[in-house]
Enzyme design. Structure first.
Site, PDB file in Angstrom:
ATOM      1  N   ASP A   1      65.222   2.068 -75.516  1.00 51.49           N
ATOM      2  CA  ASP A   1      64.657   3.178 -76.294  1.00 51.49           C
ATOM      3  C   ASP A   1      65.629   3.543 -77.404  1.00 51.49           C
ATOM      4  O   ASP A   1      66.836   3.705 -77.169  1.00 51.49           O
ATOM      5  CB  ASP A   1      64.437   4.379 -75.361  1.00 51.49           C
ATOM      6  CG  ASP A   1      63.737   5.519 -76.066  1.00 51.49           C
ATOM      7  OD1 ASP A   1      62.529   5.708 -75.850  1.00 51.49           O
ATOM      8  OD2 ASP A   1      64.412   6.220 -76.863  1.00 51.49           O
TER       9      ASP A   1
ATOM     10  N   GLU B   1      58.864   4.105 -79.708  1.00 50.92           N
ATOM     11  CA  GLU B   1      60.140   3.442 -80.056  1.00 50.92           C
ATOM     12  C   GLU B   1      60.778   2.861 -78.801  1.00 50.92           C
ATOM     13  O   GLU B   1      61.991   2.734 -78.716  1.00 50.92           O
ATOM     14  CB  GLU B   1      61.110   4.406 -80.783  1.00 50.92           C
ATOM     15  CG  GLU B   1      60.850   5.876 -80.612  1.00 50.92           C
ATOM     16  CD  GLU B   1      61.238   6.404 -79.234  1.00 50.92           C
ATOM     17  OE1 GLU B   1      60.343   6.366 -78.354  1.00 50.92           O
ATOM     18  OE2 GLU B   1      62.376   6.837 -79.042  1.00 50.92           O
TER      19      GLU B   1
HETATM   20  P1  GH3 Z   1      65.714  10.134 -77.451  1.00 50.99           P
HETATM   21  O1  GH3 Z   1      67.069   9.741 -77.845  1.00 50.99           O
HETATM   22  O2  GH3 Z   1      65.678  11.133 -76.340  1.00 50.99           O
HETATM   23  O3  GH3 Z   1      64.845   8.956 -77.179  1.00 50.99           O
HETATM   24  O4  GH3 Z   1      65.122  10.901 -78.701  1.00 50.99           O
HETATM   25  P2  GH3 Z   1      63.943  10.443 -79.617  1.00 50.99           P
HETATM   26  O5  GH3 Z   1      63.900  11.331 -80.791  1.00 50.99           O
HETATM   27  O6  GH3 Z   1      64.059   8.991 -79.911  1.00 50.99           O
HETATM   28  O7  GH3 Z   1      62.698  10.594 -78.667  1.00 50.99           O
HETATM   29  P3  GH3 Z   1      61.383  11.445 -78.814  1.00 50.99           P
HETATM   30  O8  GH3 Z   1      60.529  11.051 -77.658  1.00 50.99           O
HETATM   31  O9  GH3 Z   1      61.703  12.919 -78.958  1.00 50.99           O
HETATM   32  O10 GH3 Z   1      60.728  10.966 -80.155  1.00 50.99           O
HETATM   33  C1  GH3 Z   1      60.263   9.688 -80.332  1.00 50.99           C
HETATM   34  C2  GH3 Z   1      59.869   9.552 -81.772  1.00 50.99           C
HETATM   35  O11 GH3 Z   1      59.437   8.240 -82.051  1.00 50.99           O
HETATM   36  C3  GH3 Z   1      58.723  10.495 -82.132  1.00 50.99           C
HETATM   37  C4  GH3 Z   1      57.764   9.639 -82.910  1.00 50.99           C
HETATM   38  O12 GH3 Z   1      57.482  10.199 -84.155  1.00 50.99           O
HETATM   39  C5  GH3 Z   1      58.513   8.346 -83.117  1.00 50.99           C
HETATM   40  N1  GH3 Z   1      57.617   7.208 -83.104  1.00 50.99           N
HETATM   41  C6  GH3 Z   1      56.887   6.729 -82.089  1.00 50.99           C
HETATM   42  N2  GH3 Z   1      56.153   5.657 -82.497  1.00 50.99           N
HETATM   43  C7  GH3 Z   1      56.445   5.477 -83.797  1.00 50.99           C
HETATM   44  C8  GH3 Z   1      56.005   4.548 -84.798  1.00 50.99           C
HETATM   45  O13 GH3 Z   1      55.200   3.646 -84.555  1.00 50.99           O
HETATM   46  N3  GH3 Z   1      56.537   4.663 -86.046  1.00 50.99           N
HETATM   47  C9  GH3 Z   1      57.432   5.640 -86.368  1.00 50.99           C
HETATM   48  N4  GH3 Z   1      57.907   5.696 -87.590  1.00 50.99           N
HETATM   49  N5  GH3 Z   1      57.841   6.533 -85.456  1.00 50.99           N
HETATM   50  C10 GH3 Z   1      57.356   6.462 -84.186  1.00 50.99           C
HETATM   51 MG    MG Z   2      63.921   7.565 -78.359  1.00 56.51          MG
END
Ligand code: GH3
Ligand code: MG
Length: 365
Positions: free
Chosen positions: A230, A273
């Protein structure tokens, strides 16, 4: 006469149907055997046409023997030569008055003409050119009748329209079928890709990942591991640089993962992610070393932002071993370890033996 023409067309279409079946199952048949089957089918079809004569008068008959050969030569190139040789040898041993002209004008020259046009076969809309090839083959095949057969000019004159029409109609029908089939196979492969692949990163999606892993775990190394990866603080990356840049990073991370793919390492996008890796390894140490290499590779990669800034990211990894249990349980354990890695400061790996690695990242979000 019409019956004979229709039986010629039927055999040619039967050949096409069998070829379609082979192409549809191309993944199950090695390339060499596919080529052998293609040559056998085309030569068999040509030989069968020898036995379905179209009578032009009581003593003189022809058939559509060059159609399978010119299609093979035009669409697939040199592979037509062995088919031509087999059919020619058969015709030679059949003997009779028309043996040599039947081989030279009825098969060899049309095949050579089609071969000459093979490099242009990918040009889709050149229909006039394609019809001209058939016309040229017909001329080469039937024109010698004038000189070889007694009363040849009369026979040629009376049958020309009928012969040329039957060749062109057969060729057009066959060509349409072949093109439709290619289109269908292309669309099927696109659909398969869309069903199996994550559209952004082109990694396997979750469903396909599970399917591939279920196949591999029964055949590969003694130990099997699942790792969940992650990206740390990815939300901040999105918030700071925008979602499009976030997408770019996801693609780049996927490209790094793809570098490590092998028979015993399968990667996939779990969602958002989060990425997932399957490893068939001899022990936990070799699995951990490999995952650490991946983690450090991602950590030490710079992602240029608008050529003005270089962004670095870190990832956290959770690993679990799975034995005879359900893969979902192994994913659950890896996920638990991933949370432990997050709780212990991120940018590290937690595995079944509670190994923690933590290094300062270049840029902390
Ligand atoms: P942590 O270190 O705890 O994993 O923090 P984090 O910010 O990575 O985790 P969190 O679950 O708070 O946020 C995940 C983010 O990933 C939020 C979302 O906008 C982003 N995300 C998820 N899928 C995609 C994608 O396909 N493209 C983009 N640009 N962002 C994405
Ligand atoms: Mg993350």
């Amino acid at each position: 006469m019409f019956q004979s023409i229709l039986s010629n067309i039927a055999i040619i279409l039967l050949m096409h149907l069998t070829m379609t079946f082979i192409s549809d199952n191309h993944k199950k048949i090695p390339l060499f055997f596919r080529k052998v089957i293609t040559v056998s089918l085309v030569s068999c079809c040509t030989i069968i046409l020898f036995y379905l004569p179209i009578h032009l008068n009581e003593n003189f008959f022809v058939d559509m023997r060059f159609i399978p050969l010119i299609f093979l030569a035009y669409l697939q190139g040199w592979i037509a030569i062995p088919a031509l040789l087999i059919a020619s040898a058969w015709r030679f041993f059949m003997g009779g008055a028309g043996t040599v002209p039947g081989i030279v004008f009825g098969m060899a020259l049309p095949t050579i003409i089609a071969l000459a046009f093979h490099p242009r076969s990918h040009l889709k809309k050149h229909y006039i050119e394609k019809i001209s090839i058939v016309l040229l083959c017909w001329i080469v095949c039937d024109f010698p009748i004038i000189f070889i057969v007694p009363n040849g000019w009369e026979i040629f004159k009376n049958t020309a329209l009928f012969r040329v029409t039957s060749f062109i109609v057969t060729a057009v029908i066959l060509y349409i079928f072949i093109m439709q089939d290619r289109q269908r196979r292309f669309l099927n492969s696109q659909l398969e890709k869309m069903a199996d692949e994550d559209p952004l990163t082109k990694l396997l999606n979750k469903r396909k990942f599970y399917e591939v892993v279920e196949e591999k775990r029964h055949t590969l190394k003694p130990k099997h591991y699942i790792a969940m990866l992650d990206i740390d603080h990815f939300k901040k990356v999105n918030d700071t640089y925008g979602h499009l840049f976030g997408d770019k990073i996801l693609v780049e991370v996927a490209n790094i993962l793809k570098k490590y793919e092998s028979d015993q390492l399968v990667t996939g996008r779990f969602g958002g992610e989060e990425f997932i890796i399957y490893l068939g390894e001899t022990n936990i140490n070799s699995a951990t070393n490999l995952l650490e290499n991946i983690r450090l590779d991602i950590k030490h990669t710079s992602f240029p932002y608008k050529e003005i800034e270089s962004v670095s990211i870190t990832i956290s990894t959770g690993v679990s071993e799975f034995k005879d249990d359900n893969i979902l349980e192994a994913v659950y354990s890896a996920d638990q370890n991933l949370y432990k890695a997050k709780r212990s400061g991120r940018d590290c790996l937690v595995g079944p033996v509670q190994r923690y690695i933590n290094e300062p990242s270049r840029r902390n979000f």
